[in-house]
Design a protein around this motif. Structure first.
Motif, PDB file in Angstrom:
ATOM      1  N   PRO A   1      31.758  44.779  54.970  1.00 58.43           N
ATOM      2  CA  PRO A   1      32.161  45.449  53.729  1.00 58.43           C
ATOM      3  C   PRO A   1      33.401  46.324  53.889  1.00 58.43           C
ATOM      4  N   ASN A   2      33.583  46.920  55.087  1.00 53.62           N
ATOM      5  CA  ASN A   2      34.723  47.820  55.246  1.00 53.62           C
ATOM      6  C   ASN A   2      36.052  47.086  55.341  1.00 53.62           C
TER       7      ASN A   2
ATOM      8  N   ARG B   1      36.757  44.501  53.077  1.00 53.29           N
ATOM      9  CA  ARG B   1      36.931  43.777  51.813  1.00 53.29           C
ATOM     10  C   ARG B   1      37.599  44.677  50.771  1.00 53.29           C
ATOM     11  N   PRO B   2      38.451  44.110  49.918  1.00 46.88           N
ATOM     12  CA  PRO B   2      39.188  44.929  48.939  1.00 46.88           C
ATOM     13  C   PRO B   2      38.350  45.230  47.702  1.00 46.88           C
ATOM     14  N   VAL B   3      37.061  45.507  47.903  1.00 47.11           N
ATOM     15  CA  VAL B   3      36.199  45.831  46.766  1.00 47.11           C
ATOM     16  C   VAL B   3      35.444  47.115  47.091  1.00 47.11           C
TER      17      VAL B   3
END
Lengths: 360, 274
Positions: free
Chosen positions: A78-79, A81-83
C-alpha cells in the motif's frame, strides 16, 4: 461505445479474491474513470470492501489484474500505490494530534519540513479544522474525526481516493451535510473517489456511477437512473429502492404468464420458459376501480382487494392483495371520499415500459 | 431517590459487607504495620518494643553482606527485565498478529510459568542447569539466576503487552502503510507508541518479580550470587532480628513503588511520536 482512449484510473480484469475456501470477490471486471465519483454498493459481505482493499493494496488478488492509471499493481504494498484511503471508523492515530495525523503521510514520504507544514495547514483549512490542530482524535466529534481522516488522505494528493463507509458512523443530519461536502470536494479536486457503502440512498444521491455487488459478484454498473429504472436482475431490482417483484414465466417476446395464470404484456428480453420476475415500482403504478382501467392498459393491469391504506401526507400507500401476492402502490393523495377503502376491489395498471423484467 | 440504586445492598446486608471488607483489610495490613513498626524498635527481639531507633536501617546500609546481596539483585533484575521485555513483547506480537501452526499450543505453553508452582519451576530449572553444566560446563550463578528469572518473566510481560495489543485497532497499522509508511515505520510510529504503556508496565512487573523471587533463585544460585530476598531468608534461620524487618520494609517500599509505577504506566495513553 468507442474504445476508451483515456486510461482508466482503476481497472480490474478478472479479479478474484479467495480467503481459504471462501470466494470474497468473484471474477470482477471494472473500469473506474479519472475524476469519477464511483460507488460500490451491496449488503455486508458482498465483497465491496475487499475490492476496495485490493485497490489500496491491503489485500492482493488471488487471480486477475489490477491496474491504476495503467500500471499493474500486482503485489505492490500500500505504501507504494498512488491511492489513499479513508477507513471505516477513520482509524485515526489516537496518540497523535490532528496536525500529526494529517502530516503523517508527508512525513513518511520524507517531504521537507516547510513543505509538510504548508501543505498540512492548507488541508486543515480546507476541511475547516483550523484551530483544532493540537487536539487528539478523542477530543473531536464524529464529524470532525471524519474531516481529519479526509485531510489525512487528501494531503498526499492521491490519484484515487478510496472511502470505506465513510459516513457510516455519523448521525443522519451530519451524514447529509457530509454527503454534500464530499461531493463538492470531489468536484473541486477532480480526483476519482471510490466509495463503498451499503446505503443505497447514499450511493444514488452522490455517485456518477454505481456498481452493485452481491456475493462477490458484480451485478450491474451504471448511473443511478440506469440502476433504478433498468435493474439487470432480481437482486438489483429488490436491493435498490422499493419494488414489487411478481414471479412469472416468459411466454413469448411480449408476454409473461404470472403464477396465477394471468397474462401481462412486457418486453421480456428472455427466451420462452425462463422464470423471471416483473419489477414494478410502487410509484410507477396507477390505482383505481376495475372500470377505470384504460383500454390501452388492459394487458398491463392487475385486480385485487385493498387490505390497507396508509396516509403519508403527500402520498397514499395502498396494499392490495392480488390472489397470491400483495402489491404496494404509492399514489398521490386524493380527498378522503375518493379514496379506496380496505375491502374494496381495486385495480392497478402501469405503463408498459416501467415494468422491468428481471431474471434471477 | 437520589443516588439509590436497585443493585446496591441495603440494611443488614450492607453492614455485613462493610464489616467483612474492614476485616479483610485489617487482616492484610496489620502484619505489615507490625513489620514496619518493629523495624524501628531498639530491641534485638522482634515483638518487644525498645524505643525508637534507625540502627537497623544503618546496619542494613553498612553491612557488606546486604549491600552485596542488593547489588546482585539489582544486576540480575535489570538484565532479566530487559531481555524478558524484548522476548515477551515479541511473543505477544506474534501471538496477537500472526496465525501460524501450533499457535494455540504455543499460547498455552507461554502461560504455563504463571500457573505452575514456583517449586516445580525451581526443580525444573535446577535439573536443567545441572544437565547443562555437564554438557556445556558453565557454573551456577549470575547466568543461571538471570535465565530463570527471564523464563518466568516473559509470560507476565507477554500477558500485559497482549492486553494492550488486543485493545488496539488493527486498522491503524494499515492506515499507516496506506500513508506511505513501511512495515517498520508503521510499527515504530504507530504500534510501538501505542503499546509502550503495556511494555513499560510489563517491564516493571518483571523487575518486581525478579527482585522478590526466593524459591527459584535459591535452587539455581551459586557461590557469590546471593540475592537480597535469599539473604533475608537465610538470616531468619539464624534468628530473627529487627534487621530483617528493616530489609523487608526496604523491599516492600521498593516493590510497592514498582507495582504502582507499573499500574500507572498501563493506564496512560501512548506517548507522542516524532
Amino acid at each position: 461505445m468507442g474504445g476508451p482512449s483515456v486510461t482508466a484510473a482503476v481497472e480490474l480484469s478478472g479479479v478474484t479474491k479467495r480467503f481459504g475456501d471462501v470466494v470474497a470477490v468473484d471474477n470482477i471486471d471494472l473500469a473506474i474513470a479519472d475524476g469519477e465519483f464511483f460507488a460500490m454498493l451491496g449488503p455486508s459481505g458482498c465483497g465491496k470492501t475487499t475490492t476496495l482493499r485490493m485497490i489500496a493494496g491491503l489485500e492482493f488478488p488471488t487471480e486477475g489484474s489490477l491496474q491504476i492509471f495503467g500500471d499493474e499493481m500486482g503485489t505492490l504494498p500500500p505504501n507504494r500505490r498512488p491511492v489513499n484511503t479513508v477507513f471505516q471508523n477513520y482509524a485515526l492515530f489516537p496518540h497523535m494530534s490532528v496536525r500529526e495525523n494529517v502530516s503523517f503521510g508527508l512525513r513518511m514520504q520524507g517531504m521537507s519540513k516547510s513543505e509538510t507544514a504548508s501543505r498540512t495547514s492548507t488541508l486543515i483549512e480546507l476541511v475547516q479544522l483550523g484551530g483544532m490542530e493540537k487536539r487528539k482524535p478523542d477530543q473531536l466529534s464524529g464529524g470532525q474525526q471524519q474531516r481529519v481522516a479526509l485531510a489525512r488522505a487528501l494531503v498526499n494528493e492521491p490519484k484515487v481516493l478510496l472511502l470505506d463507509e465513510p459516513l457510516g458512523a455519523l448521525d443522519l443530519k451530519l451524514r447529509q451535510e457530509m454527503q454534500d461536502e464530499l461531493k463538492t470536494l470531489q468536484r473541486e479536486l477532480g480526483v476519482s473517489f471510490v466509495f463503498v457503502t451499503h446505503d443505497q440512498e447514499e450511493a444514488l444521491t452522490m455517485s456518477d456511477r454505481i456498481a452493485v455487488m452481491h456475493e462477490g459478484r458484480l451485478l450491474q454498473v451504471g448511473s443511478a437512473e440506469e440502476i433504478y429504472e433498468r435493474p439487470s436482475n432480481r437482486f438489483v431490482a429488490d436491493f435498490i429502492g422499493q419494488t414489487n417483484l411478481i414471479d412469472g414465466t416468459v411466454a413469448d417476446r411480449d408476454t409473461i404468464v404470472l403464477a396465477n395464470g394471468s397474462k401481462v404484456a412486457a418486453t421480456t428480453g428472455h427466451v420462452a420458459g425462463t422464470s423471471v420476475a416483473m419489477s414494478l415500482r410502487p410509484e410507477a403504478m396507477h390505482i383505481g376501480r376495475p372500470e377505470d382501467i384504460p383500454a390501452t392498459h388492459a394487458t398491463s393491469s392487475l385486480t385485487g382487494t385493498v387490505t390497507e391504506v396508509n396516509y403519508l401526507g403527500v402520498a397514499l400507500v395502498y396494499r392490495i392483495a392480488v390472489d397470491w401476492i400483495e402489491l404496494e402502490v404509492r399514489a398521490p393523495t386524493v380527498s378522503e371520499v375518493d379514496r379506496l377503502k380496505p375491502g374494496e376491489t381495486a385495480s392497478v395498471w402501469w405503463a408498459r415500459e416501467t415494468a422491468q423484467v428481471v431474471a434471477d | 431517590m437520589a443516588g439509590e440504586n436497585i443493585t446496591e445492598p441495603r440494611g443488614a446486608t450492607k453492614w455485613l459487607l462493610r464489616a467483612n471488607a474492614s476485616f479483610v483489610y485489617i487482616f492484610f495490613y496489620i502484619p505489615i504495620l507490625v513489620l514496619i513498626v518493629f523495624s524501628f524498635s531498639d530491641n534485638r527481639n522482634v515483638g518487644v518494643w525498645g524505643g525508637f531507633t534507625l540502627d537497623w536501617y544503618r546496619d542494613f546500609a553498612e553491612s557488606d553482606n546486604t549491600r552485596e546481596a542488593l547489588w546482585n539483585s539489582v544486576q540480575i533484575g535489570l538484565v532479566a527485565t530487559v531481555i524478558s521485555v524484548v522476548l515477551g513483547t515479541a511473543s505477544a506480537l506474534a501471538l496477537e498478529r500472526f496465525k501460524f501452526r501450533g499457535r494455540a499450543v504455543f499460547d498455552a505453553l507461554l502461560y504455563l510459568p504463571i500457573i505452575i508452582p514456583d517449586v516445580t519451576m525451581a526443580v525444573m530449572m535446577l535439573l536443567f542447569f545441572s544437565e547443562a553444566a555437564e554438557l556445556f560446563g558453565f557454573s551456577k550463578g549470575f547466568a543461571t539466576i538471570t535465565l530463570s528469572h527471564i523464563a518466568f518473566s516473559i509470560s507476565f510481560v507477554s500477558v500485559v503487552v497482549r492486553a494492550r495489543l488486543g485493545g488496539m485497532n488493527d486498522r491503524l497499522e494499515e492506515a499507516a502503510m496506506d500513508l506511505y509508511a513501511t512495515r517498520w515505520q508503521a510499527f515504530r510510529y504507530v504500534t510501538l507508541p501505542l503499546i509502550m504503556p503495556g511494555i513499560l508496565g510489563g517491564g516493571l512487573l518483571a523487575l518486581t518479580l525478579s527482585l522478590d523471587d526466593v524459591v527459584i533463585t535459591q535452587f539455581v544460585t551459586g557461590p557469590g550470587w546471593t540475592t537480597l530476598p535469599v539473604y533475608v531468608f537465610g538470616l531468619i534461620r539464624k534468628g530473627v532480628t529487627p534487621l530483617i524487618n528493616a530489609v523487608s520494609v526496604v523491599m516492600l517500599v521498593a516493590s510497592t513503588i514498582l507495582v504502582v509505577l507499573s499500574l500507572i504506566a498501563q493506564r496512560i495513553r501512548g506517548g507522542d511520536t516524532v
